[in-house]
Design a protein around this motif. Structure first.
Motif, PDB file in Angstrom:
ATOM      1  N   ALA A  68       0.853  -1.183   0.000  1.00  0.00           N
ATOM      2  CA  ALA A  68       0.000   0.000   0.000  1.00  0.00           C
ATOM      3  C   ALA A  68       0.890   1.234   0.000  1.00  0.00           C
ATOM      4  CB  ALA A  68      -0.921   0.015   1.209  1.00  0.00           C
ATOM      5  N   ILE A  69       0.654   2.133  -0.944  1.00  0.00           N
ATOM      6  CA  ILE A  69       1.359   3.416  -0.968  1.00  0.00           C
ATOM      7  C   ILE A  69       0.565   4.375  -0.099  1.00  0.00           C
ATOM      8  CG2 ILE A  69       2.316   5.232  -2.426  1.00  0.00           C
ATOM      9  CD1 ILE A  69       3.413   2.409  -2.975  1.00  0.00           C
ATOM     10  N   MET A  70       1.241   5.013   0.836  1.00  0.00           N
ATOM     11  CA  MET A  70       0.564   5.831   1.841  1.00  0.00           C
ATOM     12  C   MET A  70       0.825   7.321   1.644  1.00  0.00           C
ATOM     13  SD  MET A  70      -0.654   3.208   3.473  1.00  0.00           S
ATOM     14  CE  MET A  70      -1.297   3.855   5.029  1.00  0.00           C
ATOM     15  N   LYS A  71      -0.151   8.102   2.060  1.00  0.00           N
ATOM     16  CA  LYS A  71       0.000   9.557   2.083  1.00  0.00           C
ATOM     17  C   LYS A  71      -0.884  10.097   3.206  1.00  0.00           C
ATOM     18  CE  LYS A  71      -0.425  13.739  -0.728  1.00  0.00           C
ATOM     19  NZ  LYS A  71      -0.829  14.303  -2.051  1.00  0.00           N
ATOM     20  N   ASP A  72      -0.278  10.888   4.080  1.00  0.00           N
ATOM     21  CA  ASP A  72      -1.009  11.464   5.215  1.00  0.00           C
ATOM     22  C   ASP A  72      -1.741  10.386   6.022  1.00  0.00           C
ATOM     23  OD1 ASP A  72      -0.196  14.000   4.389  1.00  0.00           O
ATOM     24  OD2 ASP A  72      -1.949  14.242   3.086  1.00  0.00           O
ATOM     25  N   GLY A  73      -1.094   9.228   6.165  1.00  0.00           N
ATOM     26  CA  GLY A  73      -1.649   8.164   6.993  1.00  0.00           C
ATOM     27  C   GLY A  73      -2.685   7.289   6.325  1.00  0.00           C
ATOM     28  N   ILE A  76      -3.228   5.411  -0.739  1.00  0.00           N
ATOM     29  CA  ILE A  76      -3.629   6.081  -1.980  1.00  0.00           C
ATOM     30  C   ILE A  76      -3.483   5.161  -3.201  1.00  0.00           C
ATOM     31  CG2 ILE A  76      -3.139   8.414  -1.159  1.00  0.00           C
ATOM     32  CD1 ILE A  76      -0.470   8.258  -2.723  1.00  0.00           C
ATOM     33  N   MET A  77      -2.697   4.089  -3.037  1.00  0.00           N
ATOM     34  CA  MET A  77      -2.479   3.169  -4.150  1.00  0.00           C
ATOM     35  C   MET A  77      -2.179   1.783  -3.579  1.00  0.00           C
ATOM     36  SD  MET A  77       0.077   3.674  -7.505  1.00  0.00           S
ATOM     37  CE  MET A  77       0.601   5.215  -6.786  1.00  0.00           C
ATOM     38  N   LEU A  78      -2.807   0.759  -4.155  1.00  0.00           N
ATOM     39  CA  LEU A  78      -2.631  -0.606  -3.686  1.00  0.00           C
ATOM     40  C   LEU A  78      -2.014  -1.458  -4.778  1.00  0.00           C
ATOM     41  CD1 LEU A  78      -6.176  -1.096  -2.097  1.00  0.00           C
ATOM     42  CD2 LEU A  78      -4.112  -0.309  -0.935  1.00  0.00           C
ATOM     43  N   PHE A  79      -1.064  -2.311  -4.408  1.00  0.00           N
ATOM     44  CA  PHE A  79      -0.393  -3.200  -5.354  1.00  0.00           C
ATOM     45  C   PHE A  79      -0.688  -4.651  -4.993  1.00  0.00           C
ATOM     46  CE2 PHE A  79       1.957   0.523  -6.422  1.00  0.00           C
ATOM     47  CZ  PHE A  79       2.623   0.283  -7.620  1.00  0.00           C
ATOM     48  N   GLU A  80      -1.160  -5.410  -5.970  1.00  0.00           N
ATOM     49  CA  GLU A  80      -1.232  -6.859  -5.823  1.00  0.00           C
ATOM     50  C   GLU A  80      -0.292  -7.474  -6.841  1.00  0.00           C
ATOM     51  OE1 GLU A  80      -4.330 -10.609  -5.723  1.00  0.00           O
ATOM     52  OE2 GLU A  80      -5.093  -8.563  -5.590  1.00  0.00           O
ATOM     53  N   CYS A  81       0.594  -8.325  -6.377  1.00  0.00           N
ATOM     54  CA  CYS A  81       1.679  -8.847  -7.217  1.00  0.00           C
ATOM     55  C   CYS A  81       1.509 -10.336  -7.494  1.00  0.00           C
ATOM     56  CB  CYS A  81       3.031  -8.619  -6.540  1.00  0.00           C
ATOM     57  SG  CYS A  81       3.316  -6.905  -6.030  1.00  0.00           S
ATOM     58  N   TYR A  99     -10.426  -4.550  -1.252  1.00  0.00           N
ATOM     59  CA  TYR A  99      -9.847  -3.425  -0.523  1.00  0.00           C
ATOM     60  C   TYR A  99     -10.342  -2.084  -1.038  1.00  0.00           C
ATOM     61  CZ  TYR A  99      -6.618  -5.821   2.567  1.00  0.00           C
ATOM     62  OH  TYR A  99      -6.087  -6.558   3.584  1.00  0.00           O
ATOM     63  N   PHE A 100     -10.845  -2.071  -2.264  1.00  0.00           N
ATOM     64  CA  PHE A 100     -11.361  -0.821  -2.788  1.00  0.00           C
ATOM     65  C   PHE A 100     -12.554  -0.320  -1.974  1.00  0.00           C
ATOM     66  CE2 PHE A 100     -10.516   1.605  -6.702  1.00  0.00           C
ATOM     67  CZ  PHE A 100      -9.222   1.196  -6.908  1.00  0.00           C
ATOM     68  N   SER A 101     -13.262  -1.231  -1.382  1.00  0.00           N
ATOM     69  CA  SER A 101     -14.466  -0.834  -0.636  1.00  0.00           C
ATOM     70  C   SER A 101     -14.170  -0.432   0.801  1.00  0.00           C
ATOM     71  CB  SER A 101     -15.480  -1.982  -0.649  1.00  0.00           C
ATOM     72  OG  SER A 101     -14.944  -3.117   0.002  1.00  0.00           O
ATOM     73  N   VAL A 102     -12.967  -0.726   1.292  1.00  0.00           N
ATOM     74  CA  VAL A 102     -12.678  -0.455   2.706  1.00  0.00           C
ATOM     75  C   VAL A 102     -11.492   0.493   2.904  1.00  0.00           C
ATOM     76  CG1 VAL A 102     -13.682  -2.612   3.519  1.00  0.00           C
ATOM     77  CG2 VAL A 102     -11.252  -2.531   2.889  1.00  0.00           C
ATOM     78  N   THR A 103     -10.893   0.986   1.838  1.00  0.00           N
ATOM     79  CA  THR A 103      -9.838   2.004   1.969  1.00  0.00           C
ATOM     80  C   THR A 103     -10.210   3.193   1.101  1.00  0.00           C
ATOM     81  OG1 THR A 103      -8.464   1.311   0.088  1.00  0.00           O
ATOM     82  CG2 THR A 103      -8.128   0.143   2.170  1.00  0.00           C
ATOM     83  N   LYS A 104      -9.476   4.268   1.293  1.00  0.00           N
ATOM     84  CA  LYS A 104      -9.715   5.466   0.486  1.00  0.00           C
ATOM     85  C   LYS A 104      -8.942   5.439  -0.826  1.00  0.00           C
ATOM     86  CE  LYS A 104     -10.679   8.483   4.441  1.00  0.00           C
ATOM     87  NZ  LYS A 104     -10.264   9.722   5.164  1.00  0.00           N
ATOM     88  N   ALA A 105      -8.137   4.392  -1.027  1.00  0.00           N
ATOM     89  CA  ALA A 105      -7.336   4.296  -2.250  1.00  0.00           C
ATOM     90  C   ALA A 105      -8.243   4.219  -3.478  1.00  0.00           C
ATOM     91  CB  ALA A 105      -6.428   3.076  -2.191  1.00  0.00           C
ATOM     92  N   ARG A 106      -7.918   4.988  -4.501  1.00  0.00           N
ATOM     93  CA  ARG A 106      -8.690   4.964  -5.747  1.00  0.00           C
ATOM     94  C   ARG A 106      -7.858   4.452  -6.920  1.00  0.00           C
ATOM     95  NH1 ARG A 106     -12.359   9.888  -7.124  1.00  0.00           N
ATOM     96  NH2 ARG A 106     -13.241   8.206  -8.410  1.00  0.00           N
ATOM     97  N   ILE A 107      -6.637   3.996  -6.608  1.00  0.00           N
ATOM     98  CA  ILE A 107      -5.776   3.411  -7.633  1.00  0.00           C
ATOM     99  C   ILE A 107      -5.367   2.015  -7.168  1.00  0.00           C
ATOM    100  CG2 ILE A 107      -3.692   3.652  -9.040  1.00  0.00           C
ATOM    101  CD1 ILE A 107      -5.612   5.961  -9.416  1.00  0.00           C
TER     102      ILE A 107
END
Length: 356
Positions: A68-73, A76-81, A99-107
Motif C-alpha cells: 500500500a502506498i501511503m499519504k497522510d496516513g 492512496i495506491m494498492l499493489f497486488e503482485c 480493498y477498494f471498498s474499505v480504503t480510500k485508495a482509488r488506484i
C-alpha cells in the motif's frame, strides 16, 4: 538518473532476470520494489510503503494486499503482485477488489513485475473497475504513456488529475483494442455500417461475405497508407539530417531517395521485424530506412547499425541478416512474410553487436 531512465533500467534488468524469477516473492524483490522506488516512494519507509497491508474486509479478518502506498496516513495506491509469467487476464485479484471498498485508495495496481495494470473506480464508486485505465510493460514502454505514468509518481501525484484523465485513457484503450480486432476479423455490424455507406443494393449473405473482405482490406490499406506517408516524410527529412555521430565516417548512401517507393509488403515486413526486435530493443530505437535496392531496419537510425535488410524488389524475396556488424552475412530466401519469424533468434541476437 531521471524517472524514465530508471524505468528503462529496470526493464533492461528484467529481460535478463525473468528466467531466474520463479516465485512471487522473487518477483516482488527484484522488480516490483524497484518499480515502486522509481515512482519516488521509499520502499524502506513504512510511512510511505506498507508491505503486506492488512485490513478487515467484511467477515474476513486480516486479509493482506502486497503493498500500500501511503499519504497522510491513508492508502492512496494498492499493489497486488503475481510472479513473472503469470497471465494477468486470468490472475485472481480478489484482495485488490475487496480493498477498494474499505480504503480510500482509488488506484489499484495488478502486476507480474513486467506488466502493470492500473485500475480505478470510474464506473461505480468504491468498486474497482474490471478493466484498467492504464497498462504498461517495462520491457516496452510506449512513449505516449510516459506522461500518464509520471502522474503516479510521488512528486506529481494528484488524485483528482489522475481520475480526471483515467476515463479518457481507459476508453481510448478499449476503442483501440476494438479497432485492432476489427482489422483482423470485422464483425457483421462493422461490415454493415461501411457497406451501407457505399452500396445501395440489398445486403445478402453473399454480399456481406464479399464486403467483409473488402472492409478488412480497405482498413489495412488505409493504415498502411498512413504509415507510408509518415515514413516518406521521415525519410525526406532524413536526407537533410547529418549522419549519426558514432566516431566514424558515415557509410555512403547507396542511392538517392528521390525515386524510392516504399511498398506495402516492405511496411508489413518492417512491422514484423519490429515486433520481433521489441523483445530486446526499445521500439523507438528501431528505425526504417528505405533506399532503392533494399529496405533497411536500423538501430538508432544509424547506417552502421543495421538489424537486417528487406530485399523485396525481385521475384524471389530475401532477408539480409547480419551475424557481424560490418557485413550482410547472408540473404535468406523467403516465400512469405511469415517466414521472417523463422529468423527471430538471429534478429534478436543482432543488437549485441552494437551494445556489447
Amino acid at each position: 538518473m531521471d524517472f524514465i531512465d530508471e524505468i528503462k533500467a529496470i526493464g533492461a534488468r528484467a529481460s535478463k532476470l525473468v528466467d531466474q524469477l520463479q516465485t512471487e516473492e522473487a518477483t516482488k524483490n527484484a522488480l516490483v520494489m524497484p518499480f515502486v522506488n522509481a515512482l519516488g516512494y521509499n520502499v524502506f519507509d513504512p510511512t510511505e510503503v506498507v508491505p503486506e497491508f492488512t485490513a478487515d474486509v467484511g467477515v474476513k479478518k486480516g486479509e493482506k494486499v502486497d503493498y500500500a502506498i501511503m499519504k497522510d496516513g491513508g492508502a492512496i495506491m494498492l499493489f497486488e503482485c503475481k510472479s513473472v509469467g503469470t497471465n494477468l487476464d486470468s490472475a485472481h485479484a480478489s484482495q485488490l477488489y475487496r480493498y477498494f471498498s474499505v480504503t480510500k485508495a482509488r488506484i489499484g495496481v495488478l502486476t507480474n513485475g513486467i506488466v502493470y495494470r492500473f485500475f480505478s473506480d470510474l464506473e461505480e464508486p468504491n468498486k474497482m473497475d474490471s478493466k484498467p485505465f492504464l497498462e504498461i510493460s517495462i520491457l516496452n514502454l510506449e512513449g505516449a504513456l510516459i506522461p500518464e505514468l509520471k502522474k503516479l509518481t510521488k512528486s506529481h501525484f494528484d488524485e483528482d488529475s489522475i481520475i480526471e484523465t483515467a476515463g479518457e485513457l481507459k476508453y481510448t484503450r478499449e476503442i483501440k483494442r476494438i479497432l485492432a480486432d476489427q482489422l483482423v476479423k470485422p464483425d457483421d455490424e462493422f461490415v454493415r455500417f461501411f457497406a451501407s455507406q457505399v452500396y445501395a443494393g440489398r445486403l445478402t449473405q453473399k454480399a456481406r461475405e464479399q464486403f467483409t473482405e473488402i472492409v478488412r482490406r480497405a482498413f489495412r490499406h488505409f493504415i498502411n497508407d498512413q504509415i507510408s506517408d509518415r515514413l516518406k516524410s521521415a525519410l525526406e527529412q532524413g536526407t537533410e539530417r547529418p549522419p549519426a555521430d558514432d566516431g566514424q565516417p558515415a557509410a555512403p548512401e547507396q542511392e538517392t531517395r528521390s525515386d524510392v517507393t516504399t511498398t506495402e509488403e516492405e511496411l508489413e515486413g518492417y512491422h514484423i521485424v519490429r515486433a520481433i526486435l521489441r523483445e530486446v530493443v526499445e521500439p523507438s530505437r528501431i528505425v526504417p530506412r528505405d533506399v532503392k535496392t533494399y529496405f533497411g531496419v536500423l538501430l538508432d537510425d544509424n547506417n552502421r547499425k543495421p538489424f537486417c535488410r528487406l530485399h523485396f524488389n525481385t521475384a524471389q524475396k530475401y532477408i539480409g541478416v547480419f551475424d557481424n556488424p560490418k557485413k550482410e552475412e547472408e540473404r535468406v530466401p523467403i516465400d512469405s512474410l511469415d517466414d521472417i519469424y523463422r529468423l527471430a533468434e538471429r534478429l534478436k541476437a543482432t543488437p549485441a553487436f552494437y551494445e556489447g
